[in-house]
Design a protein around this motif. Structure first.
Motif: not given
Length: 376
Positions: A113-114, A156-159, A188-196
């Motif tokens: 998901a994104f 979700c596996d990755l957000v 239990d999914f990987i959570l990423v934040n793109d903080e650029c």
């Protein structure tokens, strides 16, 4: 693999047969590339290190660069990272593309998901990972904040979140991000934040927060399932240095580092030396923020818009973004990016993205042209 055409290629096709008004100098407000010289002290650090081109760069990065990145996270977000909780990367584009492939490789039917609209590399990563996509639709009704139901999160596996957000300029507060951390642990999914875009802000008392800070607030000081990515490109006007990092869950990063040794995306040592100098300095970043703030003050005066909390984008609401873009180019020789080129399923429709990445003089001139066009 069947990748979507990139937004800028779509824009070229849209404008291909249109003759712009030659009475005006061409102005491109489309790409998020700072149009300011990289500070001399960074350039000099690169020149002074040129003899190190004789060395192969290590995938893990030189110690000085990793230490500079750790110092940045500590000073900016008050988060103390250990060396196994951060990996230098070749900017953020490459890690945003290859990390999902690494993370989802062993999943039989991966789900990713994104945020939507989005930086198109997210979609490319999903395609390369053969992942089903769930879009986190951002619109004025939800204040451009990412929301997903528990039923969807369970799948979700990755957000991937992106706050401060490109293209909408929205920001999420620490409590909102902390809730996402709790959901990542619960399901239990990987959570990423793109903080650029975390360093392009205009209120010292209301700075964008990191997902790492939110993770600690949520009681997850080990950053389980939590990762952030950041880049030097915007903050230092140095996209050519290709210096970024991924930080957070050390257990995920340990395995990802093994994967990276095969990818071959290590940054040349002179670039790493220059990047280390840049990550360690905040004065030049403050100067760039002043420029962007002045640009938005000009935009507020001319267009009557509110200054966003972060990023250097105006997410301008229009009636028909495609016709607006074509006519603006035809009449005023100004290029903007239709919001629908950045989204799927109607996301971004009725908006254009405007990047204020020039100096104040150029910004004022082109925004006056834009205002004349809007007023008709």
């Amino acid at each position: 693999m069947n990748f979507e055409t990139y937004p800028f290629e779509k824009l070229s096709a849209l404008l291909e047969n249109i003759e712009p008004n030659k009475d005006f100098e061409p102005s491109a407000l489309t790409i998020g590339e700072p149009q300011f010289a990289t500070p001399l002290f960074i350039q000099n650090a690169l020149k002074d290190s040129s003899d190190l081109l004789r060395k192969y760069p290590a995938s893990a990065g030189i110690p000085e660069l990793k230490e500079a990145m750790i110092n940045f996270v500590s000073k900016r977000f008050n988060v103390k990272l250990s060396k196994d909780e951060i990996i230098p990367t070749f900017g953020t584009r490459e890690v945003l593309f290859n990390f999902p492939q690494f993370a989802l490789f062993d999943k039989q039917n991966p789900v990713m998901a994104f945020t939507n609209p989005f930086y198109q590399i997210y979609e490319g990563a999903a395609i390369a990972s053969r992942a089903e996509v769930i879009h986190l639709d951002l619109n004025s009704e939800n204040n451009f904040k990412a929301i997903l139901s528990d039923d969807e999160l369970k799948r979700c596996d990755l957000v991937i979140l992106n706050y401060p957000n490109n293209p909408t300029s929205a920001k999420m507060h620490i409590d909102e991000l902390a809730l996402w951390v709790k959901k990542a642990l619960e399901f239990d999914f990987i959570l990423v934040n793109d903080e650029c875009y975390s360093e392009i802000f205009f209120d010292e008392n209301d700075k964008p927060v990191s997902l790492l800070e939110a993770s600690i607030k949520a009681g997850n000081s080990e950053f389980k399932n939590v990762l952030v990515m950041n880049s030097i490109s915007k903050r230092s006007s140095a996209p050519g240095l290709r210096s970024g990092f991924i930080a957070g869950d050390k257990h995920i990063l340990e395995e990802y580092m093994k994967y990276r040794t095969y990818v071959g995306c290590a940054s040349p040592v002179p670039l790493q030396n220059a990047a280390a100098v840049a990550w360690n300095d905040e004065v030049h970043v403050q100067e760039f923020r002043k420029i962007y703030k002045e640009n938005f003050e000009i935009a507020k005066e001319i267009l009557g818009i509110q200054t966003p909390q972060a990023t250097f984008y105006i997410w301008l609401k229009v009636e028909d973004e495609l016709e607006f873009t074509k006519e603006l180019y035809k009449q005023k020789n100004i290029k903007v990016l239709p919001g629908s080129f950045l989204g799927r399923n109607g996301a971004g429709k009725g908006y254009v993205r405007i990047a204020l990445v020039e100096n104040a003089q150029k910004t004022k001139e082109v925004l006056k042209r834009l205002k004349d066009f809007i007023d008709g």
